[in-house]
Design an enzyme around this catalytic site. Structure first.
Site, mmCIF file in Angstrom:
data_model
loop_
_atom_site.group_PDB
_atom_site.id
_atom_site.type_symbol
_atom_site.label_atom_id
_atom_site.label_comp_id
_atom_site.label_asym_id
_atom_site.label_seq_id
_atom_site.Cartn_x
_atom_site.Cartn_y
_atom_site.Cartn_z
ATOM 1 N N VAL A 90 0.995 -1.467 0.340
ATOM 2 C CA VAL A 90 0.283 -0.108 -0.071
ATOM 3 C C VAL A 90 0.845 1.600 -0.226
ATOM 4 C CG1 VAL A 90 -1.419 1.258 0.868
ATOM 5 C CG2 VAL A 90 -1.908 -1.351 0.878
ATOM 6 N N ALA A 91 1.792 1.226 0.245
ATOM 7 C CA ALA A 91 2.906 2.636 0.704
ATOM 8 C C ALA A 91 3.676 1.993 -0.586
ATOM 9 C CB ALA A 91 3.567 1.820 1.863
ATOM 10 N N ILE A 117 3.794 0.713 -3.649
ATOM 11 C CA ILE A 117 3.150 1.347 -5.380
ATOM 12 C C ILE A 117 2.775 2.697 -4.879
ATOM 13 C CG2 ILE A 117 1.693 0.438 -6.479
ATOM 14 C CD1 ILE A 117 2.129 -2.108 -5.204
ATOM 15 N N GLU A 123 -0.005 4.888 -5.568
ATOM 16 C CA GLU A 123 -0.934 5.013 -6.762
ATOM 17 C C GLU A 123 -1.640 5.365 -6.484
ATOM 18 O OE1 GLU A 123 -1.700 4.933 -2.230
ATOM 19 O OE2 GLU A 123 -0.865 3.495 -3.562
ATOM 20 N N ASP A 155 -3.736 34.723 -35.773
ATOM 21 C CA ASP A 155 -4.341 35.554 -36.705
ATOM 22 C C ASP A 155 -4.962 37.250 -36.044
ATOM 23 O OD1 ASP A 155 -7.054 36.141 -38.594
ATOM 24 O OD2 ASP A 155 -8.112 37.257 -36.615
ATOM 25 N N ASP A 185 -10.145 33.842 -34.451
ATOM 26 C CA ASP A 185 -11.908 34.613 -34.037
ATOM 27 C C ASP A 185 -13.034 34.517 -35.170
ATOM 28 O OD1 ASP A 185 -10.937 36.750 -35.918
ATOM 29 O OD2 ASP A 185 -11.892 38.308 -34.645
ATOM 30 N N ASP A 243 -10.539 31.030 -39.576
ATOM 31 C CA ASP A 243 -9.706 30.977 -38.795
ATOM 32 C C ASP A 243 -10.169 29.116 -38.052
ATOM 33 O OD1 ASP A 243 -8.233 32.670 -38.446
ATOM 34 O OD2 ASP A 243 -9.768 33.589 -37.402
ATOM 35 N N ASN A 299 2.289 6.596 4.628
ATOM 36 C CA ASN A 299 1.598 6.284 2.809
ATOM 37 C C ASN A 299 1.246 7.607 2.679
ATOM 38 O OD1 ASN A 299 0.457 4.858 0.181
ATOM 39 N ND2 ASN A 299 -1.141 5.254 1.528
ATOM 40 N N ASP A 352 1.129 9.853 -0.170
ATOM 41 C CA ASP A 352 0.355 10.370 -0.781
ATOM 42 C C ASP A 352 -0.557 11.638 -0.483
ATOM 43 O OD1 ASP A 352 0.855 9.005 -3.065
ATOM 44 O OD2 ASP A 352 -0.635 7.020 -1.757
#
EC number: 7.2.2.10
Length: 946
Positions: free
Chosen positions: A332-333, A335, A337, A379, A674, A678, A768, A772
């Site tokens: 969990v920590a 990886i 994610e 333009d 505009d 264009d 973790n 994260d």
């Protein structure tokens, strides 16, 4: 209420009832009663008005249509009718019902396989009567899931904000006045005016048409535009064959028209499609995809290491459940994610910051592409210039010159004959009067409240007529036919007849001199037509060149009985002054490595004059015409376009060829514009940028980005934001990967050498949350470093993980691992048993290392003293929260039991702080070394390695 008034009315007439005497009704009360009854009848009448299916509306005569919708085609609906119909039919918009319940979104977080493994571990702990472990793991799971849910929910809400783009608008006739409204305000029966470039705001039955062509590809899938008519049809047929109906969402490609709204919102054909539509998931950006790939690679690597740790631990006789719990917690920590989520949040927050600067980004991928932009094609009219066209000079066909004062569309100013300075009004000078008359009649613009409704060039001609008291002369003519302007033919004409006199029809034409003069056989000499000689043609061409060299847009005007027998009237010079801040923006963009190029339909002299005014090139301007673009071979064009700063006399197909050639040469191209002309180039460019106020619906549809205030200088902010976002993501990746590698390596080394685990499952999950959670997220919102803008555009092939970044990640991880292992070894008792003090010191040391690492990851190149401690408030609050959380874990008894920690002394904390700061100090010294020891040239050549 009405019954009460009737009762009172009967009483006053003398009718008795119930022994009561009635009095006569007062006159004002009688009128009030009649008014109220009339209002009730009007409300009932409005309630009966319903949307009309296209197959029925197409068969109606105009009179029947007007009767069905209770509307006057010449004055439109009243505000009373609009209010009542809106109550019945609602707003002209769609409401998407795709809101998934919040609780369901929260429960979806538990579908993560790693979370399910942790819950399984908690269940096993319950079965083995390890209740404290079970509660600890369950609590940790709830915290991790909640953090992930909050991140995703915040991302979704941010994306919802992005969908509130510039709303579509339309021109609607109400109470006899042409009003500019939001399309959502339309109701069935509204009379809508359509012109080239408009997006159809609702289903409309046409009642007036002038050469109307509508692009229905979004509705029918047919690429060819459909010709429209206002005549009733005899048969219904398929929806795609209804030539007098235009459908919501389609685009006016050519001509003009007017019609009655027959269906709004979900009652429209587009609404029918909308009802059946299934919500599709937003596609991931290239950056997100690369982050997903990186995440998967790291996941596989992490699982391999974790599997090895569990296998070695089990072979050494350690408890299998304990090793399983640690392994899953480590997964969990370790990886990452959170990588895709942080990328999404960083991009979204960047887009919202840009929105505050009045820059709307329609698609997230554009944010990352902005940092790669190397060429900006623009333009001229309405983009680089102010879009407040003003006539400043006149030259009549018989050689008279006049100057015009006053700017904008307020009609203030005078027309003075040169050199006498005589002020001209109406037809006091016939030659000037006829010239101004032609510009006023061959015109579709309306000036209202000092603002132009229509094309700015036509607005300038109307303002000129106002200055000469000739603005009402247009009403003296009945328009019978119009040939609209197009970029291909470069002119427009109207066929008219005088209202008061029975004379033959007369054509008025305006456009580019070389095109208009082809239709002329005579020229006006004081009101008398004379044959147009070669000398006269030469004079006109010289005058056009002179006016063009001054930066004026030159229009030629003519009139006559037939298109091939027109009388040339003269030239008007119109200035379109550069917007405020454009010159400075061009300079700054050039300094940051973005090459600015101007693409215009104007003549060479006009284009060069504007180019010099805005500082397109310090030296000699390289220019190229549309004809040259056509004549040059494809391969050669790709080589030449990079050196050209000004492209003149271009059509939409030329703009497209220029964009494609630049892309073939390896450039990442942004295009601003505009107009309808264009749109193709805007869609083909890597980044299409439309103007929010003056831009047509077609250009806004084709673009990826909209400048709400038409502020060209806002592009600088967008490019700056794009570059800054990329660097912020690199900062986050460095922090997260160095933490992941450190955590994995720490457990791996302790397992390989048969040492007790330096961190337990709960402590790993807490790490973790820091990795994260808020501290990591705050790196993604670090304010944009001004130095990032000065870096050259990055290559699209640049990866997040450059060689230099990998080395910095490994260096930080090595310092964290060494320092944490030192504390672990130092605090370990002689019997090598794991004690609460050992794990507390090791755990706290790792967290402090992590926070100091986050501090130095705020910038890859600048010292913390240069960027400032207080600049990123979110980072400060996140770090402070993490420190308080860590102290709570150490000192609060219930948390001590969960995390298996004990109290630490003040000296312990000071020692750990000093040791953990080493990762910060060494990283800052490395930045200092790179700054003063590395060659500046090398840094500039390889910005991705910085």
């Amino acid at each position: 209420m009405v019954e009460g008034r009737v009762s009172e009315f009967l009483k006053k007439l003398g009718f008795s009832g119930g022994g009561r005497q009635y009095q006569a009704l007062e006159k004002d009360e009688e009128e009030a009663l009649i008014d109220e009854q009339s209002e009730l009848k009007a409300i009932e009448k409005e309630k009966k008005v319903t949307a009309l299916p296209p197959k029925e509306a197409c068969k109606c005569q105009k009179e029947d249509l007007a009767r069905a919708f209770c509307v006057d085609l010449h004055t439109g609906l009243s505000e009373f009718s609009v209010t009542q119909r809106r109550l019945a039919h609602g707003w002209n918009e769609f409401v998407a019902d795709n809101s998934e319940p919040v609780w369901k979104k929260y429960l979806d977080q538990f579908k993560n396989p790693l979370i399910l493994l942790l819950l399984g571990s908690a269940l096993v702990s319950v079965l083995t009567k390890e209740y404290e472990d079970a509660v600890s793991i369950a609590t940790a799971v709830l915290v991790v899931v909640t953090v992930a849910f909050i991140q995703e929910y915040r991302s979704e809400k941010s994306l919802e904000e992005l969908t509130k783009l510039v709303p579509p608008e339309c021109n609607c006739l109400r109470e006899g006045k042409l009003q500019h409204l939001l399309a959502r305000e339309l109701v069935p029966g509204d009379v809508v005016s359509l012109s080239i470039g408009d997006r159809i705001p609702a289903d409309i039955r046409l009642t007036e048409v002038t050469d109307l062509l509508v692009d229905e590809s979004s509705f029918t899938g047919e690429a060819e535009p459909c010709s429209k008519t206002d005549s009733p049809l005899t048969g219904g047929g398929d929806l795609t064959t209804l030539s007098n109906i235009v459908f919501m969402g389609t685009l006016v490609q050519y001509g003009r028209g007017q019609g009655v709204v027959i269906g709004t919102g979900e009652s429209s054909q587009f609404g029918e499609v909308f009802k059946m539509m299934q919500a599709e998931e937003t596609p991931k950006t290239p950056l997100q995809k690369s982050m997903d790939r990186l995440g998967k690679q790291l996941t596989l690597f992490s699982f391999g290491i974790i599997g090895l740790i569990m296998l070695i631990g089990w072979s050494q006789g350690k408890q299998l459940l304990s090793m399983f719990t640690i392994g899953v917690s480590l997964a969990v920590a370790a990886i990452p994610e959170g990588l895709p989520i942080v990328v999404m949040v960083t991009l979204v927050l960047g887009v919202l910051r840009m929105a505050k600067k009045r820059v709307i980004v329609k698609k997230l991928p554009i944010v990352e592409t902005l940092g790669c932009c190397s060429v900006l094609c623009s333009d001229k009219t309405g983009t680089l210039t102010a879009n407040e066209m003003t006539v400043t000079q006149l030259v009549t066909s018989d050689g008279l010159r006049a100057e015009v004062s006053g700017v904008g569309y307020d009609g203030q100013g005078t027309v003075c004959l040169l050199p006498s300075k005589e002020v001209i009004k109406e037809f006091s000078n016939v030659s000037v009067g006829k010239l101004v008359e032609a510009g006023c009649v061959a015109n579709n613009a309306v000036i209202r409240k000092n603002a132009v409704m229509g094309q700015p060039t036509e607005g300038a001609l109307m303002a000129l007529a106002m200055k000469m008291d000739l603005s009402d002369i247009k009403n003296s003519y009945i328009r019978k036919k119009e040939i609209p302007f197009s970029s291909e033919q470069k002119w427009m004409a109207v066929k008219c007849s005088l209202k008061t006199e029975d004379q033959e029809d007369i054509y008025f034409m305006k456009g580019a001199l070389e095109e208009v003069i082809r239709y002329c056989t005579m020229y006006n000499n004081g009101g008398i037509p004379l044959p147009l000689t070669p000398q006269q043609r030469s004079f006109c061409l010289q005058e056009e060149k002179r006016m063009g060299s001054l930066g004026l847009r030159v229009l030629a005007l003519a009139s006559g009985p037939e298109l091939g027998r027109l009388t040339f009237l003269g030239l008007v010079g119109i200035i379109d002054p550069p917007r405020v801040g454009v010159k400075e923006a061009v300079q700054v963009l050039s300094e940051s490595g973005v090459s600015v190029k101007m693409i215009t339909g104007d003549a060479l002299e006009t284009a060069l004059a504007i180019g010099r005014n805005i500082g397109l090139c310090n030296g000699k301007l390289q220019a190229m015409s549309g004809e040259e673009v056509d004549s040059v071979e494809k391969g050669e064009l790709a080589d030449r376009v990079g050196k050209v700063s000004v492209f003149f006399r271009t059509s939409p197909k030329h703009k497209l060829k220029i964009i494609k050639a630049l892309q073939e040469s390896g450039a990442i191209v942004a295009m601003t514009g505009d107009g309808v002309n264009d749109a193709v180039a805007l869609k083909s460019a890597d980044i299409g940028i439309a103007m929010g106020q003056t831009g047509t619906d077609v250009s806004k549809e084709a673009a990826n980005m909209i400048l709400v205030d038409d502020d060209f200088s806002a592009i600088m902010n967008a490019v700056e934001e794009g570059k800054g976002i990329f660097y912020n993501i690199k900062n986050f990746v460095r922090f997260q990967l160095s933490t992941s590698i450190s955590a994995l390596s720490l457990i791996t080394l302790s397992t390989v050498f048969n040492l007790p685990s330096p961190l337990n499952a709960m402590q790993i999950l807490w790490i973790n949350i820091i990795m994260d959670g808020p501290p990591a997220q705050s790196l993604g919102v670090e304010p944009v470093d001004k130095d990032a803008f000065r870096q050259p555009p990055r290559s699209v092939r640049d990866t997040i993980l450059s060689r230099a970044l990998i080395l910095k990640i490994l260096m930080s991880a090595a310092i964290i691992i060494s320092g944490t292992l030192f504390i672990f070894w130092k605090e370990m008792p002689e019997d090598r048993a794991s004690t609460p003090r050992t794990t507390t010191m090791t755990f706290t040391c790792f967290v402090f290392f992590d926070l100091f690492n986050a501090l130095t990851c705020r910038s890859q190149t600048k010292l913390i003293f240069e960027i400032g401690f207080l600049r990123n408030h979110m980072f400060l609050y996140s770090v402070l929260g993490s420190i308080l959380g860590q102290l709570a874990v150490i000192y609060i008894p219930p948390l001590q039991r969960v995390f298996q920690t004990e109290n630490l002394g003040a000296l312990d904390l000071l020692f750990l702080t000093g040791l953990a700061s080493s990762v910060f100090i060494l990283s800052e010294l490395l930045k200092l070394c790179e700054k003063y020891c590395c060659s500046p040239k090398r840094v500039q050549m390889h910005p991705e390695d910085v």
